[in-house]
Design a protein around this motif. Structure first.
Motif, PDB file in Angstrom:
ATOM      1  N   ALA A 189      -8.299  -0.336   3.313  1.00 60.60           N
ATOM      2  CA  ALA A 189      -7.305  -1.310   3.775  1.00 60.60           C
ATOM      3  C   ALA A 189      -7.709  -1.789   5.161  1.00 60.60           C
ATOM      4  CB  ALA A 189      -5.905  -0.705   3.803  1.00 60.60           C
ATOM      5  N   MET A 190      -7.037  -2.840   5.616  1.00 64.52           N
ATOM      6  CA  MET A 190      -7.288  -3.390   6.952  1.00 64.52           C
ATOM      7  C   MET A 190      -5.959  -3.753   7.591  1.00 64.52           C
ATOM      8  SD  MET A 190      -9.704  -4.506   9.162  1.00 64.52           S
ATOM      9  CE  MET A 190     -11.193  -5.053   8.322  1.00 64.52           C
ATOM     10  N   ILE A 191      -5.715  -3.235   8.782  1.00 65.35           N
ATOM     11  CA  ILE A 191      -4.574  -3.690   9.569  1.00 65.35           C
ATOM     12  C   ILE A 191      -5.007  -4.964  10.281  1.00 65.35           C
ATOM     13  CG2 ILE A 191      -2.995  -3.163  11.463  1.00 65.35           C
ATOM     14  CD1 ILE A 191      -3.311  -0.213  10.815  1.00 65.35           C
ATOM     15  N   LEU A 192      -4.349  -6.060  10.006  1.00 67.86           N
ATOM     16  CA  LEU A 192      -4.749  -7.342  10.589  1.00 67.86           C
ATOM     17  C   LEU A 192      -4.499  -7.342  12.091  1.00 67.86           C
ATOM     18  CD1 LEU A 192      -3.765  -9.890   7.794  1.00 67.86           C
ATOM     19  CD2 LEU A 192      -5.788  -8.435   8.026  1.00 67.86           C
ATOM     20  N   PRO A 193      -5.158  -8.232  12.847  1.00 63.88           N
ATOM     21  CA  PRO A 193      -5.258  -8.102  14.303  1.00 63.88           C
ATOM     22  C   PRO A 193      -3.957  -7.914  15.061  1.00 63.88           C
ATOM     23  CG  PRO A 193      -6.842  -9.698  13.547  1.00 63.88           C
ATOM     24  CD  PRO A 193      -6.036  -9.324  12.350  1.00 63.88           C
ATOM     25  N   ALA A 194      -2.872  -8.563  14.652  1.00 67.76           N
ATOM     26  CA  ALA A 194      -1.614  -8.424  15.380  1.00 67.76           C
ATOM     27  C   ALA A 194      -0.842  -7.169  14.978  1.00 67.76           C
ATOM     28  CB  ALA A 194      -0.741  -9.654  15.156  1.00 67.76           C
ATOM     29  N   GLY A 195      -1.385  -6.392  14.052  1.00 64.72           N
ATOM     30  CA  GLY A 195      -0.702  -5.186  13.609  1.00 64.72           C
ATOM     31  C   GLY A 195       0.513  -5.461  12.754  1.00 64.72           C
ATOM     32  N   ASP A 196       0.609  -6.692  12.210  1.00 62.45           N
ATOM     33  CA  ASP A 196       1.812  -7.078  11.482  1.00 62.45           C
ATOM     34  C   ASP A 196       1.673  -6.989   9.963  1.00 62.45           C
ATOM     35  OD1 ASP A 196      -0.063  -9.113  11.578  1.00 62.45           O
ATOM     36  OD2 ASP A 196       1.377 -10.715  11.983  1.00 62.45           O
ATOM     37  N   VAL A 197       0.452  -6.768   9.474  1.00 64.53           N
ATOM     38  CA  VAL A 197       0.216  -6.727   8.032  1.00 64.53           C
ATOM     39  C   VAL A 197      -0.889  -5.728   7.721  1.00 64.53           C
ATOM     40  CG1 VAL A 197      -0.480  -8.036   5.978  1.00 64.53           C
ATOM     41  CG2 VAL A 197       0.885  -9.146   7.727  1.00 64.53           C
ATOM     42  N   LEU A 198      -0.720  -5.013   6.617  1.00 64.52           N
ATOM     43  CA  LEU A 198      -1.792  -4.200   6.060  1.00 64.52           C
ATOM     44  C   LEU A 198      -2.324  -4.921   4.831  1.00 64.52           C
ATOM     45  CD1 LEU A 198      -3.266  -1.410   6.283  1.00 64.52           C
ATOM     46  CD2 LEU A 198      -1.679  -0.611   4.510  1.00 64.52           C
ATOM     47  N   ALA A 199      -3.610  -5.288   4.854  1.00 67.46           N
ATOM     48  CA  ALA A 199      -4.273  -5.888   3.699  1.00 67.46           C
ATOM     49  C   ALA A 199      -4.864  -4.745   2.882  1.00 67.46           C
ATOM     50  CB  ALA A 199      -5.367  -6.853   4.148  1.00 67.46           C
ATOM     51  N   ILE A 200      -4.362  -4.568   1.663  1.00 69.52           N
ATOM     52  CA  ILE A 200      -4.686  -3.406   0.847  1.00 69.52           C
ATOM     53  C   ILE A 200      -5.776  -3.754  -0.154  1.00 69.52           C
ATOM     54  CG2 ILE A 200      -3.752  -1.736  -0.816  1.00 69.52           C
ATOM     55  CD1 ILE A 200      -1.009  -2.215   0.522  1.00 69.52           C
ATOM     56  N   SER A 201      -6.837  -2.963  -0.171  1.00 69.13           N
ATOM     57  CA  SER A 201      -7.919  -3.149  -1.130  1.00 69.13           C
ATOM     58  C   SER A 201      -7.459  -2.781  -2.536  1.00 69.13           C
ATOM     59  CB  SER A 201      -9.104  -2.258  -0.748  1.00 69.13           C
ATOM     60  OG  SER A 201      -9.668  -2.650   0.474  1.00 69.13           O
ATOM     61  N   GLY A 202      -8.296  -3.123  -3.519  1.00 72.14           N
ATOM     62  CA  GLY A 202      -8.024  -2.695  -4.875  1.00 72.14           C
ATOM     63  C   GLY A 202      -7.874  -1.180  -4.929  1.00 72.14           C
ATOM     64  N   THR A 203      -6.727  -0.723  -5.408  1.00 72.50           N
ATOM     65  CA  THR A 203      -6.382   0.703  -5.400  1.00 72.50           C
ATOM     66  C   THR A 203      -6.092   1.156  -6.823  1.00 72.50           C
ATOM     67  OG1 THR A 203      -5.443   0.483  -3.178  1.00 72.50           O
ATOM     68  CG2 THR A 203      -4.790   2.419  -4.463  1.00 72.50           C
ATOM     69  N   ALA A 204      -6.752   2.227  -7.236  1.00 72.58           N
ATOM     70  CA  ALA A 204      -6.600   2.735  -8.599  1.00 72.58           C
ATOM     71  C   ALA A 204      -6.466   4.248  -8.560  1.00 72.58           C
ATOM     72  CB  ALA A 204      -7.795   2.301  -9.451  1.00 72.58           C
ATOM     73  N   ALA A 205      -6.515   4.866  -9.738  1.00 75.74           N
ATOM     74  CA  ALA A 205      -6.342   6.309  -9.855  1.00 75.74           C
ATOM     75  C   ALA A 205      -7.659   7.024  -9.588  1.00 75.74           C
ATOM     76  CB  ALA A 205      -5.800   6.652 -11.235  1.00 75.74           C
TER      77      ALA A 205
END
Length: 330
Positions: free
Chosen positions: A224-240
């Motif tokens: 995942a990536m916390i975007l620069p302002a810390g206001d959003v988490l961009a979540i990668s493809g997540t599986a089991a």
């Protein structure tokens, strides 16, 4: 762990994240709105547009017609095209996309290499050179055995093409197989003029450290990536996936539950409360059409009120039946 987070203070100049939403609208109307950075249609019947900010994603929605996915910023947006490359920029943010036919560029490995080399050239020449998030959609992703699998060829090419593209650390990413033209590769990204902060999942080995059994070249992405302002988490493809192994092979219900555990662990490691709300759009990729109703019912129970776009897509490991990605707004 959260990488690159030695300074917990948010950069006062950091850019507010783009607003991401799903909306039933015609592309022309959405693109005419001030601040529209990108608009995505889904499936072969989605309306088309010649605007470089509009991209038709070759994934079919189970509940059609699908809404547009919109990225919008509070700033004027400029855009352009150069051959297969399209881009738009505004407010410190950059959207860039490329679509290539593997038959025209020497096969899967060479095409992935070309796509990433050209994206690197575009992004490195701009102020918005900090890549936050990448999406990779390719046909016949699980075709071939062992090292001959299409996805593994893609990973080889991606690594060759990126060079020092991600010298500051890998971005968040998704790689999903579509059911359109088997030779069609589509890659698009979101970048910013400020760096984000990478986040890993403590339940999983970092993807770039996967052992040899997953191919000559391990996948290259952060969880995942916390975007620069810390206001959003961009979540990668997540599986089991637990550790580096696929859990509950071919067991949909168990995979759904395990994926939710991974999402909770990722949010906790990012310093966020568990759960999602109506402002946090997600995409759910389902391998088998016959599983769509069960997935829809499960997500309705576990993520009530959360906008989820249910798409027909193959996961990068053939034993995995479900994957989810998206955005978690603070």
């Amino acid at each position: 762990m959260v990488q690159g987070s030695e300074n917990p203070q948010v950069d006062s100049l950091a850019r507010p994240a783009p607003r991401v939403s799903y909306r039933m609208a015609e592309p022309a109307a959405a693109l005419a709105e001030s601040g529209t950075l990108a608009a995505f249609g889904f499936g072969k019947h989605a309306p088309r547009s010649g605007d470089p900010r509009h991209l038709q994603v070759p994934l079919e929605a189970f509940e059609g017609p699908a809404p547009l996915e919109l990225w919008q910023v509070d700033a004027p947006v400029s855009s352009g095209s150069d051959g297969a490359m399209h881009w738009a920029a505004g407010g410190g943010w950059l959207f860039a996309s490329i679509e290539l036919d593997e038959r025209e560029h020497g096969g899967a490995t060479a095409t992935a290499e070309l796509a990433y080399r050209q994206l690197h050239q575009l992004v490195s020449a701009r102020a918005e050179h900090h890549v936050q998030r990448v999406w990779n959609y390719l046909g016949a992703i699980n075709h071939g055995d062992g090292d001959a699998e299409h996805y593994k060829h893609f990973c080889d090419g991606r690594a060759s093409g990126m060079g020092d593209f991600f010298s500051e650390g890998f971005p968040a990413a998704t790689a999903i197989g579509h059911h359109g033209d088997a030779h069609h590769l589509q890659v698009y990204l979101l970048a910013c003029d400020r760096p984000g902060r990478k986040v890993e999942n403590p339940r999983q080995i970092s993807a770039w450290r996967y052992p040899r059994q997953y191919g000559r070249t391990p996948p290259s992405f952060a969880r995942a990536m916390i975007l620069p302002a810390g206001d959003v988490l961009a979540i990668s493809g997540t599986a089991a996936v637990v550790g580096h192994a696929s859990a509950h092979q071919h067991d949909l219900d168990a995979q759904l539950a395990e994926t939710m555990v991974n999402l909770d662990a990722l949010l906790a490691n990012a310093g966020m409360a568990s759960g999602f709300d109506s402002h946090s759009p997600l995409k759910a990729y389902v391998r088998h059409r016959g599983d769509a109703a069960r997935v829809r019912e499960f997500l309705g129970r576990r993520l009530p009120g959360v906008p989820v776009l249910l798409l027909h897509g193959d996961i990068c490991r053939s034993e995995l039946l479900f994957e989810i990605d998206g955005w978690r707004y603070v």
